[in-house]
Structures are given as C-alpha cells and as structure tokens.
Design a protein around this motif. Structure first.
Motif, PDB file in Angstrom:
ATOM      1  N   ARG A  14      14.179  -4.563   2.959  1.00  0.00           N
ATOM      2  CA  ARG A  14      15.332  -3.670   3.161  1.00  0.00           C
ATOM      3  C   ARG A  14      15.273  -2.970   4.517  1.00  0.00           C
ATOM      4  O   ARG A  14      16.282  -2.877   5.218  1.00  0.00           O
ATOM      5  N   SER A  15      14.101  -2.498   4.891  1.00  0.00           N
ATOM      6  CA  SER A  15      14.007  -1.806   6.173  1.00  0.00           C
ATOM      7  C   SER A  15      14.124  -2.778   7.342  1.00  0.00           C
ATOM      8  O   SER A  15      14.582  -2.412   8.416  1.00  0.00           O
ATOM      9  N   ASP A  64       6.083   0.594   7.335  1.00  0.00           N
ATOM     10  CA  ASP A  64       6.801   0.898   8.576  1.00  0.00           C
ATOM     11  C   ASP A  64       5.956   0.580   9.812  1.00  0.00           C
ATOM     12  O   ASP A  64       6.473   0.093  10.813  1.00  0.00           O
ATOM     13  N   GLU A  65       4.647   0.834   9.713  1.00  0.00           N
ATOM     14  CA  GLU A  65       3.762   0.529  10.834  1.00  0.00           C
ATOM     15  C   GLU A  65       3.678  -0.981  11.078  1.00  0.00           C
ATOM     16  O   GLU A  65       3.697  -1.430  12.225  1.00  0.00           O
ATOM     17  N   ILE A  66       3.582  -1.744  10.004  1.00  0.00           N
ATOM     18  CA  ILE A  66       3.541  -3.205  10.131  1.00  0.00           C
ATOM     19  C   ILE A  66       4.836  -3.711  10.739  1.00  0.00           C
ATOM     20  O   ILE A  66       4.834  -4.552  11.640  1.00  0.00           O
ATOM     21  N   GLN A  67       5.933  -3.181  10.264  1.00  0.00           N
ATOM     22  CA  GLN A  67       7.231  -3.604  10.776  1.00  0.00           C
ATOM     23  C   GLN A  67       7.362  -3.274  12.264  1.00  0.00           C
ATOM     24  O   GLN A  67       7.808  -4.110  13.051  1.00  0.00           O
ATOM     25  N   GLU A  74       0.814  -1.213   0.000  1.00  0.00           N
ATOM     26  CA  GLU A  74       0.000   0.000   0.000  1.00  0.00           C
ATOM     27  C   GLU A  74       0.854   1.273   0.000  1.00  0.00           C
ATOM     28  O   GLU A  74       0.744   2.085  -0.889  1.00  0.00           O
ATOM     29  N   SER A  75       1.670   1.436   1.030  1.00  0.00           N
ATOM     30  CA  SER A  75       2.507   2.635   1.121  1.00  0.00           C
ATOM     31  C   SER A  75       3.686   2.356   2.045  1.00  0.00           C
ATOM     32  O   SER A  75       3.683   1.397   2.812  1.00  0.00           O
ATOM     33  N   LYS A 103       7.636  -5.179  17.724  1.00  0.00           N
ATOM     34  CA  LYS A 103       7.191  -5.019  19.110  1.00  0.00           C
ATOM     35  C   LYS A 103       6.700  -6.356  19.651  1.00  0.00           C
ATOM     36  O   LYS A 103       6.977  -6.727  20.793  1.00  0.00           O
ATOM     37  N   LYS A 104       5.970  -7.099  18.837  1.00  0.00           N
ATOM     38  CA  LYS A 104       5.472  -8.407  19.259  1.00  0.00           C
ATOM     39  C   LYS A 104       6.614  -9.405  19.461  1.00  0.00           C
ATOM     40  O   LYS A 104       6.502 -10.316  20.278  1.00  0.00           O
TER      41      LYS A 104
END
Length: 75
Positions: free
Chosen positions: A47-48, A9-12, A3-4, A17-18
């Motif tokens: 990559r991130s 970054d939010e998913i990562q 998506e974007s 965190k989990k």
C-alpha cells in the motif's frame, strides 16, 4: 516488512533510493526485490509503495528499454 511499520518504511526508502541508480543491473535487482516484498511481505508495504508507483514504473520502463536495445544489438 513483518517487523514494524517503521522498518517497512526504511526498507522502502532504501529500495526507492537504489532505483535512482544509473545502473540497469541495480534497478533490475531492486525491481526483483520489490516483487518479492509485494508477494511475501506485509500488505502495508504494498500500500505504501503505491504512493511511489511512478518511480517504480519509470525504472521498469528503463529496464525494458535497455533489454530491447541489448537484444537488438546481439541479434
């Protein structure tokens, strides 16, 4: 992850965190999710994620350690 970059970054951040959880089951599920996202997700996720590879490697080591311990108890 397609998506974007922001959602990627939010998913990562959520998955990493989990991974800090004490539950081996949660860590295993997160590692499986990371595997799927690397194989089928956008390459920017991969990559991130490489910048946080220490967290992922440590969780994988813990899962292996717990699996060996569990297996040795059973047999």
């Amino acid at each position: 992850t397609w998506e974007s970059a922001t959602e990627c970054d939010e998913i990562q951040a959520f998955v990493l965190k989990k991974l800090e959880s004490n539950s081996g089951n949660v860590k295993l599920k997160c590692l499986r999710l990371i595997k799927v996202l690397i194989l089928k997700g956008h390459e920017s996720f991969h990559r991130s994620l490489q910048t946080n590879s220490d967290t992922v490697k440590e969780s994988a080591r813990n899962i292996i350690k717990y699996s060996i311990l569990f297996y040795s108890i059973l047999f």
